[in-house]
Design an enzyme around this catalytic site. Sequence first.
Site, PDB file in Angstrom:
ATOM      1  N   HIS A 190      44.320  39.686  52.593  1.00 18.10           N
ATOM      2  CA  HIS A 190      43.700  40.812  53.296  1.00 18.10           C
ATOM      3  C   HIS A 190      44.159  40.917  54.752  1.00 18.10           C
ATOM      4  O   HIS A 190      43.404  41.345  55.616  1.00 18.10           O
ATOM      5  CB  HIS A 190      42.169  40.718  53.216  1.00 18.10           C
ATOM      6  CG  HIS A 190      41.679  40.280  51.867  1.00 18.10           C
ATOM      7  ND1 HIS A 190      41.980  40.982  50.720  1.00 18.10           N
ATOM      8  CD2 HIS A 190      40.962  39.195  51.479  1.00 18.10           C
ATOM      9  CE1 HIS A 190      41.452  40.347  49.689  1.00 18.10           C
ATOM     10  NE2 HIS A 190      40.851  39.264  50.111  1.00 18.10           N
ATOM     11  N   SER A 238      37.259  40.057  47.379  1.00 17.85           N
ATOM     12  CA  SER A 238      38.615  39.542  47.277  1.00 17.85           C
ATOM     13  C   SER A 238      39.111  39.680  45.838  1.00 17.85           C
ATOM     14  O   SER A 238      39.026  40.765  45.257  1.00 17.85           O
ATOM     15  CB  SER A 238      38.666  38.100  47.787  1.00 17.85           C
ATOM     16  OG  SER A 238      40.000  37.701  48.015  1.00 17.85           O
TER      17      SER A 238
END
Length: 314
Positions: free
Chosen positions: A200, A95
């Site tokens: 995401h 991330s």
Amino acid sequence: MSMRLAILCPGQGAQHAGMFDLLRDEPQASAFLAQSDLPAHLQAPLETVLADSARLYANHNAQPLIVAAQLAAWEALREPLTAIAGAPVLVAGYSVGELSAYAVAGVIEARDTVALAAQRAAAMTQAASAQPAQGLMAIGGVPADRARDCLARHGGHVAIITGEDTLIAGGGEAALQAAAAELAISGARTSALPVGLASHTPLMQAATAPFAAQLAARPLESPGLTLLAGVTGQAITDAVQAKALLVRQLVEPIQWAACMDNCAERGVTVALELGPGAALSRMLRERHPQIACRSLADFRSLRGALAWLQRQAD
């Protein structure tokens, strides 16, 4: 033994009030934090943010805080670590940790990466503000395909793939709650994560253009060591690909299970997670137990981490 070292850079969720404690007496770390001008990228003074959990977990503070802590630790560790183990053979980030990984690999100038993290956070926060409340949710104990189908029925998305029966889902809170209720019938475990946006997933589409513009304004270099892309789990070959993959990462699932498998396939023998937290080292240790994995969070000082690395090299 001949050590093949991987550096792992985690994402949001494990930041805490003492996340800079290991670094306060490290001259290289302190110098990096001063040069990166971290306070200018926060919504309140640093000590105020660290002492207030609401501020600490707010996206606009969390992303620059995490990247700053990781890269300050790397600045302090790089020379003594290289003396023990040589240069890392691989770096991967999870991330927002992928920004730190890019800096470790020399793709982005390290001191500018904290500012880039703040700009990424601003773009994502703006994208989320135009939509209903959203977030991330961990799912475990059910095959990933079944969880994916359930999420799709309720309008949720797969955000991060961590294993055959574990993943992170993203979406609107209503969609995630409905999916959690259905999955509970199958015996799945679910838990909301302290991240207030659907990273995401397609819900971040509005963040891609402003973040791409920030990347376009910066000189990016080809990786100086093997750097894994979150959205593919494969090595990044050049600066053009690096830039495109970092934008895709906002709206496409992170293939973290593939990143872990790539570590094993490339012969990694030791992995050090830069923290905060120890989730990545735990996951890698469980998936590939032949790899010795620890996080800086496991130690009371950077010297303790270096001593552990020395024992792995002996």
